[in-house]
Motif scaffolding. Sequence first.
Motif, PDB file in Angstrom:
ATOM      1  N   THR A 206      11.321  11.054  13.905  1.00  0.00           N
ATOM      2  CA  THR A 206       9.965  11.315  13.404  1.00  0.00           C
ATOM      3  C   THR A 206       9.206   9.997  13.290  1.00  0.00           C
ATOM      4  OG1 THR A 206      10.789  13.188  12.134  1.00  0.00           O
ATOM      5  CG2 THR A 206       8.674  12.264  11.432  1.00  0.00           C
ATOM      6  N   THR A 207       7.985   9.970  13.782  1.00  0.00           N
ATOM      7  CA  THR A 207       7.161   8.763  13.643  1.00  0.00           C
ATOM      8  C   THR A 207       6.635   8.697  12.213  1.00  0.00           C
ATOM      9  OG1 THR A 207       6.518   8.873  15.960  1.00  0.00           O
ATOM     10  CG2 THR A 207       5.095   7.573  14.505  1.00  0.00           C
ATOM     11  N   VAL A 208       6.885   7.569  11.560  1.00  0.00           N
ATOM     12  CA  VAL A 208       6.439   7.430  10.170  1.00  0.00           C
ATOM     13  C   VAL A 208       5.122   6.661  10.154  1.00  0.00           C
ATOM     14  CG1 VAL A 208       7.030   6.558   7.886  1.00  0.00           C
ATOM     15  CG2 VAL A 208       8.836   7.331   9.420  1.00  0.00           C
ATOM     16  N   VAL A 209       4.100   7.241   9.550  1.00  0.00           N
ATOM     17  CA  VAL A 209       2.794   6.581   9.467  1.00  0.00           C
ATOM     18  C   VAL A 209       2.577   6.115   8.024  1.00  0.00           C
ATOM     19  CG1 VAL A 209       0.323   6.775   9.892  1.00  0.00           C
ATOM     20  CG2 VAL A 209       1.934   8.146  11.246  1.00  0.00           C
ATOM     21  N   LEU A 210       2.545   4.800   7.856  1.00  0.00           N
ATOM     22  CA  LEU A 210       2.464   4.218   6.519  1.00  0.00           C
ATOM     23  C   LEU A 210       1.095   3.613   6.251  1.00  0.00           C
ATOM     24  CD1 LEU A 210       5.786   2.682   7.284  1.00  0.00           C
ATOM     25  CD2 LEU A 210       5.456   3.460   4.929  1.00  0.00           C
ATOM     26  N   THR A 211       0.751   3.573   4.983  1.00  0.00           N
ATOM     27  CA  THR A 211      -0.461   2.871   4.578  1.00  0.00           C
ATOM     28  C   THR A 211      -0.234   1.366   4.661  1.00  0.00           C
ATOM     29  OG1 THR A 211       0.403   2.965   2.342  1.00  0.00           O
ATOM     30  CG2 THR A 211      -1.226   4.627   2.935  1.00  0.00           C
ATOM     31  N   GLY A 212      -1.164   0.642   5.271  1.00  0.00           N
ATOM     32  CA  GLY A 212      -1.145  -0.807   5.164  1.00  0.00           C
ATOM     33  C   GLY A 212      -1.751  -1.222   3.839  1.00  0.00           C
ATOM     34  N   PHE A 213      -1.738  -2.538   3.565  1.00  0.00           N
ATOM     35  CA  PHE A 213      -2.537  -3.118   2.488  1.00  0.00           C
ATOM     36  C   PHE A 213      -1.991  -2.882   1.089  1.00  0.00           C
ATOM     37  CE2 PHE A 213      -7.022  -2.759   0.366  1.00  0.00           C
ATOM     38  CZ  PHE A 213      -7.075  -4.108   0.070  1.00  0.00           C
ATOM     39  N   ILE A 214      -1.295  -1.747   0.861  1.00  0.00           N
ATOM     40  CA  ILE A 214      -0.933  -1.427  -0.524  1.00  0.00           C
ATOM     41  C   ILE A 214       0.565  -1.518  -0.763  1.00  0.00           C
ATOM     42  CG2 ILE A 214      -2.920   0.113  -0.686  1.00  0.00           C
ATOM     43  CD1 ILE A 214      -0.937   2.463  -0.856  1.00  0.00           C
ATOM     44  N   GLY A 215       0.916  -1.748  -2.036  1.00  0.00           N
ATOM     45  CA  GLY A 215       2.313  -1.774  -2.432  1.00  0.00           C
ATOM     46  C   GLY A 215       2.434  -1.147  -3.807  1.00  0.00           C
ATOM     47  N   GLY A 216       3.636  -1.232  -4.367  1.00  0.00           N
ATOM     48  CA  GLY A 216       3.870  -0.658  -5.687  1.00  0.00           C
ATOM     49  C   GLY A 216       4.430  -1.713  -6.628  1.00  0.00           C
ATOM     50  N   ALA A 217       3.807  -1.849  -7.805  1.00  0.00           N
ATOM     51  CA  ALA A 217       4.289  -2.780  -8.833  1.00  0.00           C
ATOM     52  C   ALA A 217       5.566  -2.217  -9.453  1.00  0.00           C
ATOM     53  CB  ALA A 217       3.208  -2.946  -9.898  1.00  0.00           C
ATOM     54  N   PRO A 218       6.317  -3.050 -10.196  1.00  0.00           N
ATOM     55  CA  PRO A 218       7.552  -2.551 -10.811  1.00  0.00           C
ATOM     56  C   PRO A 218       7.340  -1.295 -11.654  1.00  0.00           C
ATOM     57  CG  PRO A 218       7.472  -4.940 -10.966  1.00  0.00           C
ATOM     58  CD  PRO A 218       6.162  -4.511 -10.381  1.00  0.00           C
ATOM     59  N   ASP A 219       6.169  -1.149 -12.293  1.00  0.00           N
ATOM     60  CA  ASP A 219       5.945   0.063 -13.100  1.00  0.00           C
ATOM     61  C   ASP A 219       5.419   1.230 -12.262  1.00  0.00           C
ATOM     62  OD1 ASP A 219       3.302  -0.452 -12.534  1.00  0.00           O
ATOM     63  OD2 ASP A 219       2.632  -0.543 -14.627  1.00  0.00           O
ATOM     64  N   GLY A 220       5.371   1.058 -10.959  1.00  0.00           N
ATOM     65  CA  GLY A 220       4.980   2.165 -10.068  1.00  0.00           C
ATOM     66  C   GLY A 220       3.504   2.201  -9.754  1.00  0.00           C
ATOM     67  N   SER A 221       2.677   1.381 -10.432  1.00  0.00           N
ATOM     68  CA  SER A 221       1.248   1.456 -10.114  1.00  0.00           C
ATOM     69  C   SER A 221       0.959   0.776  -8.768  1.00  0.00           C
ATOM     70  CB  SER A 221       0.377   0.882 -11.233  1.00  0.00           C
ATOM     71  OG  SER A 221       1.020  -0.135 -11.895  1.00  0.00           O
ATOM     72  N   THR A 222      -0.160   1.201  -8.188  1.00  0.00           N
ATOM     73  CA  THR A 222      -0.514   0.733  -6.853  1.00  0.00           C
ATOM     74  C   THR A 222      -1.099  -0.677  -6.910  1.00  0.00           C
ATOM     75  OG1 THR A 222      -0.985   3.002  -6.245  1.00  0.00           O
ATOM     76  CG2 THR A 222      -1.890   1.307  -4.800  1.00  0.00           C
ATOM     77  N   THR A 223      -0.621  -1.534  -5.995  1.00  0.00           N
ATOM     78  CA  THR A 223      -1.159  -2.898  -5.882  1.00  0.00           C
ATOM     79  C   THR A 223      -1.742  -3.068  -4.483  1.00  0.00           C
ATOM     80  OG1 THR A 223       0.973  -3.673  -5.068  1.00  0.00           O
ATOM     81  CG2 THR A 223       0.576  -3.890  -7.437  1.00  0.00           C
ATOM     82  N   THR A 224      -2.444  -4.182  -4.251  1.00  0.00           N
ATOM     83  CA  THR A 224      -2.826  -4.516  -2.872  1.00  0.00           C
ATOM     84  C   THR A 224      -2.410  -5.952  -2.568  1.00  0.00           C
ATOM     85  OG1 THR A 224      -5.034  -5.340  -3.436  1.00  0.00           O
ATOM     86  CG2 THR A 224      -4.844  -2.982  -2.909  1.00  0.00           C
ATOM     87  N   LEU A 225      -2.315  -6.236  -1.273  1.00  0.00           N
ATOM     88  CA  LEU A 225      -1.818  -7.541  -0.810  1.00  0.00           C
ATOM     89  C   LEU A 225      -2.953  -8.512  -0.523  1.00  0.00           C
ATOM     90  CD1 LEU A 225       0.833  -6.151   1.715  1.00  0.00           C
ATOM     91  CD2 LEU A 225       1.278  -7.049  -0.579  1.00  0.00           C
ATOM     92  N   GLY A 226      -4.179  -8.193  -0.925  1.00  0.00           N
ATOM     93  CA  GLY A 226      -5.336  -9.041  -0.616  1.00  0.00           C
ATOM     94  C   GLY A 226      -6.054  -8.514   0.603  1.00  0.00           C
ATOM     95  N   ARG A 227      -7.357  -8.838   0.708  1.00  0.00           N
ATOM     96  CA  ARG A 227      -8.158  -8.312   1.810  1.00  0.00           C
ATOM     97  C   ARG A 227      -7.511  -8.661   3.153  1.00  0.00           C
ATOM     98  NH1 ARG A 227     -13.220  -6.122   0.956  1.00  0.00           N
ATOM     99  NH2 ARG A 227     -12.707  -5.189   2.959  1.00  0.00           N
ATOM    100  N   GLY A 228      -7.554  -7.703   4.049  1.00  0.00           N
ATOM    101  CA  GLY A 228      -6.948  -7.906   5.368  1.00  0.00           C
ATOM    102  C   GLY A 228      -5.429  -7.797   5.353  1.00  0.00           C
ATOM    103  N   GLY A 229      -4.870  -7.298   4.228  1.00  0.00           N
ATOM    104  CA  GLY A 229      -3.418  -7.353   4.024  1.00  0.00           C
ATOM    105  C   GLY A 229      -2.580  -6.385   4.844  1.00  0.00           C
ATOM    106  N   SER A 230      -3.211  -5.511   5.630  1.00  0.00           N
ATOM    107  CA  SER A 230      -2.390  -4.564   6.407  1.00  0.00           C
ATOM    108  C   SER A 230      -1.525  -5.260   7.452  1.00  0.00           C
ATOM    109  CB  SER A 230      -3.278  -3.532   7.112  1.00  0.00           C
ATOM    110  OG  SER A 230      -3.993  -2.789   6.170  1.00  0.00           O
ATOM    111  N   ASP A 231      -1.998  -6.398   7.961  1.00  0.00           N
ATOM    112  CA  ASP A 231      -1.167  -7.160   8.913  1.00  0.00           C
ATOM    113  C   ASP A 231       0.142  -7.560   8.229  1.00  0.00           C
ATOM    114  OD1 ASP A 231      -3.384  -7.229  10.684  1.00  0.00           O
ATOM    115  OD2 ASP A 231      -4.120  -9.075   9.751  1.00  0.00           O
ATOM    116  N   TYR A 232      -0.010  -8.026   6.987  1.00  0.00           N
ATOM    117  CA  TYR A 232       1.140  -8.477   6.207  1.00  0.00           C
ATOM    118  C   TYR A 232       2.073  -7.297   5.922  1.00  0.00           C
ATOM    119  CZ  TYR A 232       3.307 -11.351   2.424  1.00  0.00           C
ATOM    120  OH  TYR A 232       4.138 -12.074   1.620  1.00  0.00           O
TER     121      TYR A 232
END
Length: 504
Positions: A206-232
Amino acid sequence: MLPPFRVHDATGSHVRTIDRSAAMIVLKFGGTSVGTAAKVADAAAIVERQPLPRAVVVSAAGGVTNLLLEAANAAASGDDELVADTVAKIHAKHAAIVAGIASPDEQARANAVLDQLHAALDGLIGEVRAVGEVSKRASDAIVSTGEKAMSAIVAASLRARGTDAVHVFADSVLATDDRFGNARPDRERTRVQAEAFLRPYLDAGTTVVLTGFIGGAPDGSTTTLGRGGSDYSATLLGAALSATEVQIWTDVPGVLSADPRKVLDARVIPVISYDEAQELAHFGAKVLHPRTIRPAVALDIPVRILSTFAPAEPGTLVTRHAAGDHIKAVTSITGLMLLSIDVPELEDLAGAAGAVFSQLSVDRVEIVHASQASSRRRMTYLVDGAVSGSCAATVGRLEEPLADFEADVTCADDVAIVAAVGEGAASKPAALGRMLAVLDRAGIPVLASSQQTSNVALVVAVPGRFAQRAVDVVHEAFVGSQPASASGRRPRRADMLREPLRVG
Ligand code: ADP
Ligand code: ASP
Ligand code: MG
């Protein structure tokens, strides 16, 4: 048995052969490359040409991240009309793309996810409205809507075309700390979560399609990697999944010798080293988020930059070694402050430097460049003005930490760095002299200069208003003079930039 997978199959230019059982490709699509229904269809076709297993990382549709930030700011200032207007634009943009999905069932599935995301967005915006300010935490939760929506749209588009696909929100996979707005990854936790949540899909084809740019903090809340962060995101997820290649699909046919929007005769660089790519991204080449290359280096994962507007072009390969000892690219970064600190005694230099570094670290200000002239007991720092604010504010914050050193602090706003990048060339002693001579002939004042110890970049600081002209003359002198064959292909300009200049 399937024949081995030829990397770059689709373009006809065969670069490398990978055993299919060993290949694992991560493809990342930027905002322009998923900005319309037609572009999403193009992206789906590109994905399908790659072997399984494969993971796709998507940005928000072009412009949506900025619209989400606008909506959040409008809510904070209580401008309900602007909020409604901006949110309506986001809905309309998503609806127009969903309308292009080739199956009514899949349109309905995508719309069900979008309805949930848009309702959650209303709730988050309501909270911002109530407190009257946008915290970084709230901002990250709000902007994540763009990437989350696009992951659902792209997965539905693939399924509508007969390709098995699921979307996954990366806040449950890409683990980060809680620096909202500019989070740092936790590689180990990411690897564990990627194995747990993604591997079963990948193993099932199955092809997995993931969101770029975002991650999860230790408490589960959504974080971002900074503008343009999807490359990262793409290289972090690539490293977590031990990918054999990460492909960054964007709106230019590779890393060019300068920003093609600013330098007319910029040309594609066919192969570039990790070090060179990192320097270019660090010094402002927006084509790669500054931290993109780091995760690839440790595992030696090749990174390829390719254009969704010209998918047959071979693009740029970023790899450990790159041939040549010439300057390959010139870039600039504006909006910096040049901070100079003079101390009366040489013995005070290290202590004063320590005080400056720790204050900037507390303020989370990134130092773009630092140099020191011991004989003059002077240190020079180029720091990001967008984070640190004006010179007046920064100098004020340094007063107390530097109180014991009788330091003389001077600061200039609106400074730019111009960097000429190329392994080998930058280590030639005469190269910096030549760059300074070129700038001098063009009447461009140089505020500071250095030939880095890494020998990958020649760096000068100039007043911001001279940045463009400085890039032009340095590019002309170092790149324009090289024969095109030595320095890269030059596709027609019309193929390079199908889109008008855009922001966000
Ligand atoms: P995406 O949305 O696909 O992530 P970006 O807009 O973030 O795309 O990055 C691609 C843009 O980077 C190009 O349109 C180009 O204007 C800019 N750019 C700046 N410097 C360079 C460079 N040296 N080579 C290629 N593109 C560059
Ligand atoms: N959508 C985000 C941005 O506009 C991330 C990205 O495009 O890489 O910054
Ligand atoms: Mg980008």
